[in-house]
Write a protein that holds these residues in place. Sequence first.
Motif, PDB file in Angstrom:
ATOM      1  N   PHE A   1       0.829  -1.208   0.000  1.00  0.00           N
ATOM      2  CA  PHE A   1       0.000   0.000   0.000  1.00  0.00           C
ATOM      3  C   PHE A   1       0.856   1.247   0.000  1.00  0.00           C
ATOM      4  CE2 PHE A   1       0.859  -0.966   4.424  1.00  0.00           C
ATOM      5  CZ  PHE A   1       1.017   0.262   5.040  1.00  0.00           C
ATOM      6  N   LYS A   2       0.251   2.347  -0.405  1.00  0.00           N
ATOM      7  CA  LYS A   2       0.876   3.666  -0.372  1.00  0.00           C
ATOM      8  C   LYS A   2       0.080   4.582   0.557  1.00  0.00           C
ATOM      9  CE  LYS A   2       0.534   4.219  -4.835  1.00  0.00           C
ATOM     10  NZ  LYS A   2       0.645   4.748  -6.231  1.00  0.00           N
ATOM     11  N   ILE A   3       0.687   5.695   0.943  1.00  0.00           N
ATOM     12  CA  ILE A   3       0.045   6.666   1.828  1.00  0.00           C
ATOM     13  C   ILE A   3       0.162   8.053   1.205  1.00  0.00           C
ATOM     14  CG2 ILE A   3       0.160   7.817   4.075  1.00  0.00           C
ATOM     15  CD1 ILE A   3       1.111   5.202   5.268  1.00  0.00           C
ATOM     16  N   SER A   4      -0.938   8.777   1.182  1.00  0.00           N
ATOM     17  CA  SER A   4      -0.910  10.183   0.789  1.00  0.00           C
ATOM     18  C   SER A   4      -1.578  11.020   1.871  1.00  0.00           C
ATOM     19  CB  SER A   4      -1.603  10.400  -0.562  1.00  0.00           C
ATOM     20  OG  SER A   4      -2.984  10.092  -0.472  1.00  0.00           O
TER      21      SER A   4
ATOM     22  N   PHE B   1       2.150  12.200  -1.798  1.00  0.00           N
ATOM     23  CA  PHE B   1       2.448  10.825  -1.437  1.00  0.00           C
ATOM     24  C   PHE B   1       3.669  10.783  -0.527  1.00  0.00           C
ATOM     25  CE2 PHE B   1      -0.270   9.651  -5.015  1.00  0.00           C
ATOM     26  CZ  PHE B   1      -0.902   8.520  -4.498  1.00  0.00           C
ATOM     27  N   TYR B   2       3.611   9.892   0.456  1.00  0.00           N
ATOM     28  CA  TYR B   2       4.731   9.752   1.389  1.00  0.00           C
ATOM     29  C   TYR B   2       5.905   9.089   0.672  1.00  0.00           C
ATOM     30  CZ  TYR B   2       7.569   8.375   5.354  1.00  0.00           C
ATOM     31  OH  TYR B   2       8.610   8.204   6.230  1.00  0.00           O
ATOM     32  N   LYS B   3       7.070   9.714   0.791  1.00  0.00           N
ATOM     33  CA  LYS B   3       8.311   9.137   0.284  1.00  0.00           C
ATOM     34  C   LYS B   3       9.272   8.986   1.441  1.00  0.00           C
ATOM     35  CE  LYS B   3       7.962  11.098  -4.367  1.00  0.00           C
ATOM     36  NZ  LYS B   3       8.648  11.888  -5.403  1.00  0.00           N
TER      37      LYS B   3
ATOM     38  N   SER C   1      11.826   1.701   6.615  1.00  0.00           N
ATOM     39  CA  SER C   1      12.894   1.615   5.631  1.00  0.00           C
ATOM     40  C   SER C   1      13.276   0.190   5.275  1.00  0.00           C
ATOM     41  CB  SER C   1      14.136   2.343   6.155  1.00  0.00           C
ATOM     42  OG  SER C   1      14.575   1.719   7.348  1.00  0.00           O
ATOM     43  N   ILE C   2      12.606  -0.797   5.850  1.00  0.00           N
ATOM     44  CA  ILE C   2      12.970  -2.181   5.567  1.00  0.00           C
ATOM     45  C   ILE C   2      12.672  -2.534   4.122  1.00  0.00           C
ATOM     46  CG2 ILE C   2      12.438  -4.569   6.128  1.00  0.00           C
ATOM     47  CD1 ILE C   2      11.914  -3.693   8.914  1.00  0.00           C
ATOM     48  N   SER C   3      13.582  -3.183   3.460  1.00  0.00           N
ATOM     49  CA  SER C   3      13.343  -3.615   2.088  1.00  0.00           C
ATOM     50  C   SER C   3      13.593  -5.105   1.927  1.00  0.00           C
ATOM     51  CB  SER C   3      14.251  -2.836   1.128  1.00  0.00           C
ATOM     52  OG  SER C   3      15.609  -3.032   1.458  1.00  0.00           O
ATOM     53  N   THR C   4      13.837  -5.803   3.030  1.00  0.00           N
ATOM     54  CA  THR C   4      14.079  -7.234   2.977  1.00  0.00           C
ATOM     55  C   THR C   4      12.922  -7.980   3.620  1.00  0.00           C
ATOM     56  OG1 THR C   4      16.431  -6.785   3.227  1.00  0.00           O
ATOM     57  CG2 THR C   4      15.703  -9.051   3.625  1.00  0.00           C
ATOM     58  N   PRO C   5      12.360  -9.000   2.952  1.00  0.00           N
ATOM     59  CA  PRO C   5      11.261  -9.742   3.570  1.00  0.00           C
ATOM     60  C   PRO C   5      11.742 -10.522   4.773  1.00  0.00           C
ATOM     61  CG  PRO C   5      11.974 -10.802   1.549  1.00  0.00           C
ATOM     62  CD  PRO C   5      12.730  -9.528   1.639  1.00  0.00           C
ATOM     63  N   TYR C   6      10.844 -10.761   5.722  1.00  0.00           N
ATOM     64  CA  TYR C   6      11.216 -11.522   6.889  1.00  0.00           C
ATOM     65  C   TYR C   6      10.025 -12.331   7.357  1.00  0.00           C
ATOM     66  CZ  TYR C   6       9.222  -7.357   8.972  1.00  0.00           C
ATOM     67  OH  TYR C   6       8.405  -6.321   9.300  1.00  0.00           O
ATOM     68  N   VAL C   7      10.246 -13.159   8.362  1.00  0.00           N
ATOM     69  CA  VAL C   7       9.252 -14.156   8.747  1.00  0.00           C
ATOM     70  C   VAL C   7       8.397 -13.668   9.899  1.00  0.00           C
ATOM     71  CG1 VAL C   7       8.946 -16.475   9.655  1.00  0.00           C
ATOM     72  CG2 VAL C   7      10.674 -16.045   7.927  1.00  0.00           C
ATOM     73  N   SER C   8       7.098 -13.890   9.826  1.00  0.00           N
ATOM     74  CA  SER C   8       6.182 -13.615  10.922  1.00  0.00           C
ATOM     75  C   SER C   8       5.989 -14.882  11.733  1.00  0.00           C
ATOM     76  CB  SER C   8       4.825 -13.141  10.379  1.00  0.00           C
ATOM     77  OG  SER C   8       3.834 -13.311  11.339  1.00  0.00           O
ATOM     78  N   THR C   9       6.197 -14.781  13.041  1.00  0.00           N
ATOM     79  CA  THR C   9       6.048 -15.967  13.880  1.00  0.00           C
ATOM     80  C   THR C   9       4.597 -16.404  14.007  1.00  0.00           C
ATOM     81  OG1 THR C   9       5.962 -14.516  15.812  1.00  0.00           O
ATOM     82  CG2 THR C   9       8.091 -15.419  15.223  1.00  0.00           C
TER      83      THR C   9
ATOM     84  N   ASN D   1       8.999  -3.450   1.946  1.00  0.00           N
ATOM     85  CA  ASN D   1       8.783  -2.097   1.442  1.00  0.00           C
ATOM     86  C   ASN D   1       9.476  -1.948   0.100  1.00  0.00           C
ATOM     87  OD1 ASN D   1       7.524  -1.646   3.838  1.00  0.00           O
ATOM     88  ND2 ASN D   1       8.973  -0.127   4.595  1.00  0.00           N
ATOM     89  N   ARG D   2       8.847  -1.131  -0.792  1.00  0.00           N
ATOM     90  CA  ARG D   2       9.420  -0.924  -2.114  1.00  0.00           C
ATOM     91  C   ARG D   2       9.424   0.573  -2.412  1.00  0.00           C
ATOM     92  NH1 ARG D   2       5.885  -5.501  -4.779  1.00  0.00           N
ATOM     93  NH2 ARG D   2       4.561  -3.690  -5.261  1.00  0.00           N
ATOM     94  N   PRO D   3      10.559   1.248  -2.258  1.00  0.00           N
ATOM     95  CA  PRO D   3      10.614   2.666  -2.618  1.00  0.00           C
ATOM     96  C   PRO D   3      10.469   2.830  -4.134  1.00  0.00           C
ATOM     97  CG  PRO D   3      12.463   2.028  -1.222  1.00  0.00           C
ATOM     98  CD  PRO D   3      11.815   0.768  -1.682  1.00  0.00           C
ATOM     99  N   THR D   4       9.618   3.760  -4.562  1.00  0.00           N
ATOM    100  CA  THR D   4       9.470   4.081  -5.976  1.00  0.00           C
ATOM    101  C   THR D   4       9.654   5.572  -6.161  1.00  0.00           C
ATOM    102  OG1 THR D   4       7.086   4.525  -5.926  1.00  0.00           O
ATOM    103  CG2 THR D   4       7.775   2.212  -6.150  1.00  0.00           C
ATOM    104  N   SER D   5       9.707   6.010  -7.408  1.00  0.00           N
ATOM    105  CA  SER D   5       9.866   7.438  -7.678  1.00  0.00           C
ATOM    106  C   SER D   5       8.639   8.233  -7.245  1.00  0.00           C
ATOM    107  CB  SER D   5      10.134   7.666  -9.160  1.00  0.00           C
ATOM    108  OG  SER D   5       9.060   7.146  -9.940  1.00  0.00           O
TER     109      SER D   5
END
Length: 555
Positions: free
Chosen positions: A261-264, A274-276, A295-303, A312-316
């Motif tokens: 999702f994105k936030i504005s 839009f939030y950057k 700022s996390i861009s690496t997937p990780y495991v939910s217990t 997270n995916r930063p875009t222009s």
Amino acid sequence: MTRQMAKLYLVGVLLLGGIMSLEGCDHHGPLGMITGSIQDWQITASSSYPQEWDKGCHEKYARLYQPNGRGWCAKYKSTSEWLQVDLGTVAKITGVMTQGRADGVEWVTKFMVSYSMDAFNWKYVGDQYGNQRVFDGNNDGYSVKHSYLDQPLMARFVKFHTVQWHKHPSMRVEILGCQECKEFIGLPPYGKITASDTWNFKKGKSCQPEDGHIFSNNAWCPKQNDAEQWLQFDVGPPTTVTGVVLKGRGDTRRKHWVTQFKISYSNDSKTWTFYKDASNLDFKPSNNLTSSRSSISTPYVSTSSNSVLPSNRPTSEAMEFGGNSDKDLERYHYFNHPFSARFIRIHPVAWHSHIAMRVGLIGCPHKGQCGEAFIRVNNDTPCVENLAYKKDTWINNKRHYKRHIRNHWTHGGHAKKVVDGHLESSIHSCTILDNFYVESPIMMVDLGAKTKISGAILITWQGEDPDKGAFKDYMYNLDKLLVYVDNNPKLDDIQKTGQMCGFISKVNNALYQEKLHVSCSSPMTGRYVYIEAQGVPNRWSRLFSAILCEVMVYG
């Protein structure tokens, strides 16, 4: 990130720290390590003793009062080891508490503390001589040591640096202070939730915009599944937003949730930003995390679900935040760049099966004056929108105009003053409802669109000395002030056709108060709000007046 960008970012952080000074913060205490409001993913370290060697050693066990044998244990016996806590939002820090591992043999005897707003630029806590302060730690593994800071400091990130230890550098910690910008904001009934579209599931029993808040058992679900959908929160007067929480659909067995999702945000609902985010936080994901920093861009495991959470995916255009991997997990994001806004929109980008979500906004509750466009229904409630503010007004009373009647309803004039947002109860800023030329004097406020209405506040003028002059007689002849809601304008027989919200009568002198609160017996929907004055029946003098200085309507 370039050096210039880093400098600009630091300036922004320092300015934000000034805004979020927490001057009125008076609830001092533990900031979340004990209570669990600081989640496991917010606790990191330079290293940890492998759990394969000792199951009681982990960053998540670095909390005060953990069962004996648990704690954070550095992997190496070194003065370069540290334990870091992300408080999520800026806090005023006044002290720290430390404890050993509680196995009887491991604790830290001396340590230093550093702090940061961004996990990028750090300062050490100093002593009164201007040197880095070395705190005295524990002398056993069980007792708790409380250490005051000489001066409070503002920070989001705190590090504990091991200096000396007994047997092995192992510790449990808590941070003391005050943190006001980590509360849920924009929740019903004070916040207003709207959406781009709504799925009329089971005739509105679920999927409505008001089902989209974080404490709902349902969720908001749009009819269309596309990237044009959004859920909007109106938090009232613009305030600082520091984070967001996301959950999937709670009702039914449908596996519906948002994965990206994105936030504005906006202050007028017309111009949106839009939030950057600059991904400059050095964050190391681990296998037990259940949320993320922005700022996390690496997937990780939910217990909770044993599944990989979206990254997270930063875009222009905007930061695309990672969402949920199941319907029950609460996914937290704290913003590296908190922002101030009134309207916040959550835009689903990707989803599982169908768009459905529950959202919580984290930020600073508004304090101080509400501003002209908002009101407090009573002195201690949050500010809510004044729906009547600067809206068109009409009146069928010709008291303010020429003595002959040209048409029955007149637009504006003195009636405009009762929706200007000024609360001074001066006769010059008020309008008069009287029966000099009409039997039932009525004022109408056009809200501009059909709106949910819960009540109205009427500010009245009670005179310099109500015991003297003709004003006393006119007021004593006034029997009731009635509030109606309708979808039709300029109704002369409003008492027959309109929906009555409520009224205030002269019983026990209720009409003679400066502030009158009319609460609707149940929420009503309409575009027009009518205020009608009625006189006392069968009184020898039939003339009466009601002087209104401000009319405020809330939903």
